[in-house]
Scaffold this motif. Structure first.
Motif, PDB file in Angstrom:
ATOM      1  N   GLN A 205       1.289  -0.898  -0.321  1.00 33.79           N
ATOM      2  CA  GLN A 205       0.210  -0.267   0.086  1.00 33.79           C
ATOM      3  C   GLN A 205       1.196   1.493   0.070  1.00 33.79           C
ATOM      4  O   GLN A 205       1.776   1.234   0.378  1.00 33.79           O
ATOM      5  N   ASP A 206       0.243   2.119  -0.348  1.00 36.13           N
ATOM      6  CA  ASP A 206       1.282   2.896  -0.025  1.00 36.13           C
ATOM      7  C   ASP A 206       1.702   3.563   1.517  1.00 36.13           C
ATOM      8  O   ASP A 206       0.972   4.159   1.671  1.00 36.13           O
ATOM      9  N   VAL A 207       2.827   4.553   1.193  1.00 39.35           N
ATOM     10  CA  VAL A 207       3.380   4.851   2.311  1.00 39.35           C
ATOM     11  C   VAL A 207       2.803   5.728   3.116  1.00 39.35           C
ATOM     12  O   VAL A 207       2.390   6.601   2.790  1.00 39.35           O
ATOM     13  N   ILE A 215      12.953   2.866   4.965  1.00 45.16           N
ATOM     14  CA  ILE A 215      14.099   2.624   5.335  1.00 45.16           C
ATOM     15  C   ILE A 215      14.127   2.106   3.073  1.00 45.16           C
ATOM     16  O   ILE A 215      12.730   1.523   3.228  1.00 45.16           O
ATOM     17  N   PRO A 216      14.516   3.046   2.005  1.00 41.91           N
ATOM     18  CA  PRO A 216      14.541   2.932   1.311  1.00 41.91           C
ATOM     19  C   PRO A 216      14.941   1.681   1.068  1.00 41.91           C
ATOM     20  O   PRO A 216      15.514   0.776   0.995  1.00 41.91           O
ATOM     21  N   GLU A 217      14.514   1.249  -0.095  1.00 38.61           N
ATOM     22  CA  GLU A 217      14.458  -0.770  -0.801  1.00 38.61           C
ATOM     23  C   GLU A 217      14.560  -0.043  -2.223  1.00 38.61           C
ATOM     24  O   GLU A 217      13.760   0.561  -2.868  1.00 38.61           O
ATOM     25  N   SER A 218      15.795  -0.292  -3.193  1.00 38.44           N
ATOM     26  CA  SER A 218      15.873  -0.263  -4.365  1.00 38.44           C
ATOM     27  C   SER A 218      14.959  -1.070  -5.247  1.00 38.44           C
ATOM     28  O   SER A 218      14.822  -2.214  -4.884  1.00 38.44           O
ATOM     29  N   THR A 219      13.927  -0.744  -6.001  1.00 37.27           N
ATOM     30  CA  THR A 219      13.761  -1.445  -6.926  1.00 37.27           C
ATOM     31  C   THR A 219      13.595  -0.688  -8.745  1.00 37.27           C
ATOM     32  O   THR A 219      13.717   0.813  -8.664  1.00 37.27           O
ATOM     33  N   ASP A 220      13.320  -1.564  -9.737  1.00 39.50           N
ATOM     34  CA  ASP A 220      13.514  -1.087 -11.043  1.00 39.50           C
ATOM     35  C   ASP A 220      11.675  -1.370 -11.413  1.00 39.50           C
ATOM     36  O   ASP A 220      11.945  -0.970 -12.563  1.00 39.50           O
ATOM     37  N   ASN A 221      11.182  -1.337 -10.641  1.00 40.85           N
ATOM     38  CA  ASN A 221       9.688  -1.613 -11.374  1.00 40.85           C
ATOM     39  C   ASN A 221       9.337  -0.536 -11.155  1.00 40.85           C
ATOM     40  O   ASN A 221       8.824  -0.478  -9.404  1.00 40.85           O
ATOM     41  N   GLN A 222       8.784   0.605 -12.164  1.00 44.72           N
ATOM     42  CA  GLN A 222       8.667   2.155 -11.530  1.00 44.72           C
ATOM     43  C   GLN A 222       6.969   1.721 -10.936  1.00 44.72           C
ATOM     44  O   GLN A 222       6.728   2.883 -10.273  1.00 44.72           O
ATOM     45  N   LEU A 224       5.924   0.242  -8.394  1.00 40.18           N
ATOM     46  CA  LEU A 224       6.003   0.022  -6.862  1.00 40.18           C
ATOM     47  C   LEU A 224       6.372   0.712  -5.925  1.00 40.18           C
ATOM     48  O   LEU A 224       6.790   1.309  -4.986  1.00 40.18           O
ATOM     49  N   HIS A 225       7.033   2.015  -6.925  1.00 43.65           N
ATOM     50  CA  HIS A 225       7.706   3.526  -6.627  1.00 43.65           C
ATOM     51  C   HIS A 225       6.930   4.127  -5.067  1.00 43.65           C
ATOM     52  O   HIS A 225       5.417   4.368  -5.541  1.00 43.65           O
ATOM     53  N   GLY A 226       7.317   4.209  -4.048  1.00 45.19           N
ATOM     54  CA  GLY A 226       6.618   4.846  -2.811  1.00 45.19           C
ATOM     55  C   GLY A 226       5.613   3.690  -2.330  1.00 45.19           C
ATOM     56  O   GLY A 226       4.880   4.212  -1.141  1.00 45.19           O
ATOM     57  N   LYS A 227       5.616   2.329  -2.031  1.00 45.29           N
ATOM     58  CA  LYS A 227       4.817   1.272  -1.537  1.00 45.29           C
ATOM     59  C   LYS A 227       5.416   0.752  -0.591  1.00 45.29           C
ATOM     60  O   LYS A 227       6.973   0.509  -0.666  1.00 45.29           O
ATOM     61  N   ILE A 228       5.078  -0.296   0.156  1.00 42.75           N
ATOM     62  CA  ILE A 228       5.568  -0.432   0.957  1.00 42.75           C
ATOM     63  C   ILE A 228       6.200  -1.969   0.793  1.00 42.75           C
ATOM     64  O   ILE A 228       5.546  -2.433   0.208  1.00 42.75           O
ATOM     65  N   ALA A 229       7.633  -1.647   0.945  1.00 38.50           N
ATOM     66  CA  ALA A 229       7.824  -2.806   1.003  1.00 38.50           C
ATOM     67  C   ALA A 229       7.854  -4.494   1.761  1.00 38.50           C
ATOM     68  O   ALA A 229       7.490  -5.753   1.817  1.00 38.50           O
ATOM     69  N   ASP A 230       8.110  -3.620   3.414  1.00 41.03           N
ATOM     70  CA  ASP A 230       7.967  -4.678   5.152  1.00 41.03           C
ATOM     71  C   ASP A 230       7.849  -3.550   5.348  1.00 41.03           C
ATOM     72  O   ASP A 230       8.456  -1.869   5.784  1.00 41.03           O
ATOM     73  N   LEU A 231       7.491  -4.313   6.752  1.00 40.13           N
ATOM     74  CA  LEU A 231       6.986  -3.547   7.829  1.00 40.13           C
ATOM     75  C   LEU A 231       7.777  -3.793   9.260  1.00 40.13           C
ATOM     76  O   LEU A 231       7.737  -5.215   9.420  1.00 40.13           O
ATOM     77  N   VAL A 232       8.515  -3.157   9.918  1.00 41.63           N
ATOM     78  CA  VAL A 232       9.482  -3.225  10.943  1.00 41.63           C
ATOM     79  C   VAL A 232       8.612  -3.356  12.139  1.00 41.63           C
ATOM     80  O   VAL A 232       8.613  -3.442  13.740  1.00 41.63           O
ATOM     81  N   MET A 233       7.641  -1.365  11.587  1.00 37.93           N
ATOM     82  CA  MET A 233       7.283  -1.807  13.346  1.00 37.93           C
ATOM     83  C   MET A 233       5.951  -0.593  13.784  1.00 37.93           C
ATOM     84  O   MET A 233       6.022   0.561  12.056  1.00 37.93           O
ATOM     85  N   THR A 251       6.907   6.791  15.978  1.00 37.60           N
ATOM     86  CA  THR A 251       7.321   6.806  14.946  1.00 37.60           C
ATOM     87  C   THR A 251       6.818   5.171  14.442  1.00 37.60           C
ATOM     88  O   THR A 251       7.276   4.782  14.568  1.00 37.60           O
ATOM     89  N   GLY A 252       6.101   4.729  13.518  1.00 41.28           N
ATOM     90  CA  GLY A 252       5.848   3.331  12.856  1.00 41.28           C
ATOM     91  C   GLY A 252       7.709   3.164  11.830  1.00 41.28           C
ATOM     92  O   GLY A 252       8.503   4.402  11.838  1.00 41.28           O
ATOM     93  N   GLN A 253       7.626   2.350  11.505  1.00 42.44           N
ATOM     94  CA  GLN A 253       9.074   2.332  10.491  1.00 42.44           C
ATOM     95  C   GLN A 253       8.666   1.011   9.522  1.00 42.44           C
ATOM     96  O   GLN A 253       7.933   0.373   9.449  1.00 42.44           O
ATOM     97  N   CYS A 254       9.520   1.643   8.362  1.00 43.04           N
ATOM     98  CA  CYS A 254       8.928   0.123   7.144  1.00 43.04           C
ATOM     99  C   CYS A 254       9.838   0.512   6.099  1.00 43.04           C
ATOM    100  O   CYS A 254      10.791   1.460   5.917  1.00 43.04           O
ATOM    101  N   TYR A 255      10.022  -0.262   4.985  1.00 43.94           N
ATOM    102  CA  TYR A 255      11.237  -0.435   3.622  1.00 43.94           C
ATOM    103  C   TYR A 255       9.751   0.138   3.345  1.00 43.94           C
ATOM    104  O   TYR A 255       8.556  -0.179   3.292  1.00 43.94           O
ATOM    105  N   VAL A 256      10.242   0.850   2.564  1.00 46.54           N
ATOM    106  CA  VAL A 256       9.625   1.623   1.185  1.00 46.54           C
ATOM    107  C   VAL A 256      10.817   0.858  -0.547  1.00 46.54           C
ATOM    108  O   VAL A 256      11.908   1.392  -0.611  1.00 46.54           O
ATOM    109  N   TRP A 257       9.553   1.182  -0.993  1.00 44.84           N
ATOM    110  CA  TRP A 257      10.163   0.950  -2.695  1.00 44.84           C
ATOM    111  C   TRP A 257      10.787   2.092  -3.210  1.00 44.84           C
ATOM    112  O   TRP A 257      10.178   3.094  -3.200  1.00 44.84           O
ATOM    113  N   LYS A 258      11.719   2.111  -3.710  1.00 45.66           N
ATOM    114  CA  LYS A 258      12.282   3.340  -3.883  1.00 45.66           C
ATOM    115  C   LYS A 258      12.735   3.353  -5.726  1.00 45.66           C
ATOM    116  O   LYS A 258      13.512   2.088  -5.703  1.00 45.66           O
TER     117      LYS A 258
END
Length: 262
Positions: A205-207, A215-222, A224-233, A251-258
């Motif tokens: 889902q959108d961040v 926490i940025p997570e690289s992707t070459d899939n446009q 996915l940009h700005g969507k949650i990749a994984d949840l930490v807290m 504040t919560g924490q998540c990995y987000v696709w960049k």
């Protein structure tokens, strides 16, 4: 062997899966998802589909319990409230944690990891003990008293307990759910009684830039940009109607696709 093997339909496979899952659960084994790989070949609208995440077990639904500081009108009441948390509530929580640690079946490595949790609770107790020195002499009315108590408790719960315990519980749920599921329930019940709740999010889902640290997570899939990749807290809040029903604690924490073009 002359008999031909029976053709297995999709329905047959689904039934076998359900029976197998029930058998595992009966023996205390729970199947959970592990960190999410980058989706491949999905359409943009499919990225928004709900996907289960173990962090959902840590979600605290908002209810009618108000923030605990709303019952404080003067320094004496704050003193009684803090002492009750220190002398009664946290001791009950420590007893519940100990009940998990004393199980005969608990593996040594799991036991070592869980033993850090009582230390965080004691750290929280010390935070509250120090907060008892708070002076309310400069407060002119009840609103100012509650504002000061709100800030004191927000730091005590956020910095002294939640930000340490919840990531540890999440990792434990992933590796040893049979033991950590009880600990999550204990901590959720402990926190919820003070008018504290969380917001829940889904992978893909959108961040939420207001309540999530990224926490940025690289992707070459446009797509996915700005969507949650994984949840930490998850983010935690006090239930306070004066602040649109939510006062941020952590504040919560998540990995987000960049998106990065290759």
């Amino acid at each position: 062997m002359t008999d031909q093997l029976k053709n297995i339909s999709l329905e047959d496979m689904h039934e076998v899966l359900l029976k197998g899952r029930k058998l595992f659960e009966k023996r205390g084994i729970i199947l959970i998802r592990t960190p999410y790989p980058e989706p491949e070949g999905e359409k943009p609208e499919e990225l928004l589909e709900t996907k289960g995440h173990v962090i959902e077990q840590m979600h605290i639904e908002k209810n009618e319990i108000p923030a605990l500081y709303e019952q404080v009108t003067n320094g004496t009441m704050f003193l009684k409230l803090a002492q009750s948390i220190i002398q009664k509530d946290t001791r009950e929580l420590l007893t519940k944690i100990q009940s998990v640690l004393t199980q005969e079946s608990i593996p040594d490595d799991v036991k070592r990891n869980i033993q850090i949790l009582p230390k965080y609770v004691i750290q929280f107790q010390k935070r509250l003990q120090m907060a008892l020195r708070t002076s309310f002499d400069e407060c002119n009315d009840v609103d100012e008293v509650q504002e000061k108590v709100k800030d004191v408790l927000r730091k005590a719960f956020g910095e002294g307990l939640i930000s340490h315990v919840m990531p540890a519980l999440l990792e434990g749920l992933k590796s040893s759910p049979n033991y950590y599921k009880w600990l999550v329930n204990f901590f959720n019940e402990f926190i919820a009684q003070y008018g504290i709740f969380t917001k829940i999010y889904k992978v893909s889902q959108d961040v939420d830039f207001d309540h999530l640290e990224l926490i940025p997570e690289s992707t070459d899939n446009q797509a996915l940009h700005g969507k949650i990749a994984d949840l930490v807290m998850l983010p935690y809040f006090f239930n306070d109607k004066r602040y649109s029903g939510q006062v941020p604690i952590c504040t919560g924490q998540c990995y987000v696709w960049k998106y990065e073009k290759k």
